[in-house]
Scaffold this active site. Sequence first.
Site, mmCIF file in Angstrom:
data_model
loop_
_atom_site.group_PDB
_atom_site.id
_atom_site.type_symbol
_atom_site.label_atom_id
_atom_site.label_comp_id
_atom_site.label_asym_id
_atom_site.label_seq_id
_atom_site.Cartn_x
_atom_site.Cartn_y
_atom_site.Cartn_z
ATOM 1 C CG ASP A 1 -1.881 1.145 1.244
ATOM 2 O OD1 ASP A 1 -1.476 2.227 1.684
ATOM 3 O OD2 ASP A 1 -3.035 0.976 0.820
ATOM 4 C CB THR B 1 -2.043 5.580 -2.030
ATOM 5 O OG1 THR B 1 -1.936 4.171 -1.922
ATOM 6 C CG2 THR B 1 -3.207 6.059 -1.212
ATOM 7 C CB THR B 2 0.935 2.849 -5.614
ATOM 8 O OG1 THR B 2 0.887 2.240 -4.331
ATOM 9 C CG2 THR B 2 2.288 2.583 -6.237
ATOM 10 C CG ASP C 1 -6.794 0.557 0.081
ATOM 11 O OD1 ASP C 1 -6.877 1.566 0.806
ATOM 12 O OD2 ASP C 1 -5.718 0.121 -0.354
#
Length: 470
Positions: free
Chosen positions: A60, A93-94, A393
């Site tokens: 994550d 998020t990545t 998520d």
Amino acid sequence: MHSPVLVLKDSLKRESGTKVHHANIQASKAVADIIRTTLGPRSMLKMLLDASGGIVVTNDGNAILRELDVAHPAAKSMIELSRTQDEEVGDGTTSVIVLAGEMLHVAEEFINKNYHPTVICRAYNKALEDAVAVLDTIAMPIDANDRATVLGLVKSCIGTKFTSQFGDLLADLAIDATTTVGVDLGQGLREVDIKKYIKVEKVPGGQLEDSRVLKGVMFNKDVVAPGKMRRKIVNPRIILLDSPLEYKKGENQTNAELVKEEDWGVMLKIEEDYIENLCMQIVKFKPDLVITEKGLSDLACHYLSKAGVSAIRRLRKTDNNRIAKACGAVIVNRPDELQESDVGTGAGLFEVKKIGDEFFAFIVDCKDPKACTVLLRGASKDLLNEVERNLQDAMSVARNIIKNPKLVPGGGATELTVSATLKQKSSSIEGIEKWPYEAAAIAFEAIPRTLAQNCGVNVIRTMTALQGKV
């Protein structure tokens, strides 16, 4: 002549100009490179040591960047970007860091050619507006009430995560939890506050398949007097308090002058009468369970247990709010303000169970709960922490579907479509902004390129082969 006025320290170093632009870009690229390998279904997990010496094993992006201790302001901005994405969207998020790093990388060439940063930013803003318009045209509307469709969407979100090996389990948990806490605001709008009203309780031991969404709440507490108070109540009447059921302690420098020996007994009697009065005000509503966020004295415990009332003390404010939402009770600040409408009657069962070494209180089988607890079981703490991150998520994606039921293709397809459309539009842009606009279009290719690299595919060879066929 006047002597110069020193505003800053002598030792302070101030940099400006192109040198700083390059330093900021390099710092941002360094952050993006750290988590580049954690993108996509073939991504690698990172093993980190957190501040307290514990181990974090995750792919994550936000969880990794949260553990980084960076000093550079541009790198900190990138980490804030990831945190904002996690707060607002919950997933991606990545991707957002990889894309931001690539946007800055392609801008470096224009800094070298003495383009002013405001020109580059203006071109990027145009590209942003056009990209959003493209997304609107390719987005497909979906039915948020069709469970099979939503299940497929949530599964696609956690397909790149560690928990993808557990199949539908996590997706089912996420959908059940979000549909439970969803509130209709009217005019087709729904509010889903997963932060306030969904609590994830991690209990090591057992199988991950034992995890479930409770139709109510659970918390790590036992009744005040286990021997005297009931630990299982069917259809309990619940009173929630935000006030102490104990005698108020004197403030600083409080003096009491006792003239006679009997005065001591009178003081104690006043205390006892005060506590008894508080308890009688509660007992007259015939509750089965009293929960307070503050303290509860031994004397109050005696009066309540004598009346057949179970009590729990020192509960977290957040847990108390969830119980109120689940059973329909109202949190009261003073016992003398209690009304019949404040008593919660929506719960079907109150029970205290021992799981492992600790006691947990369950308020479940609620009629129409607007808060819930997700009970996660698993082999170890590290596993449970990663499952919780993946579940957060999944719940965020389920919430987004409820709020805005539209779908765009994944696997880098959307980014390539945006890139191709922006490249076509760049030919119609006049002036100096044309080149940064085209560079922004090329930057979108970073996501599919990174996905391919993480799968072990030679990107250049593949793209050359595709071009040869075309």
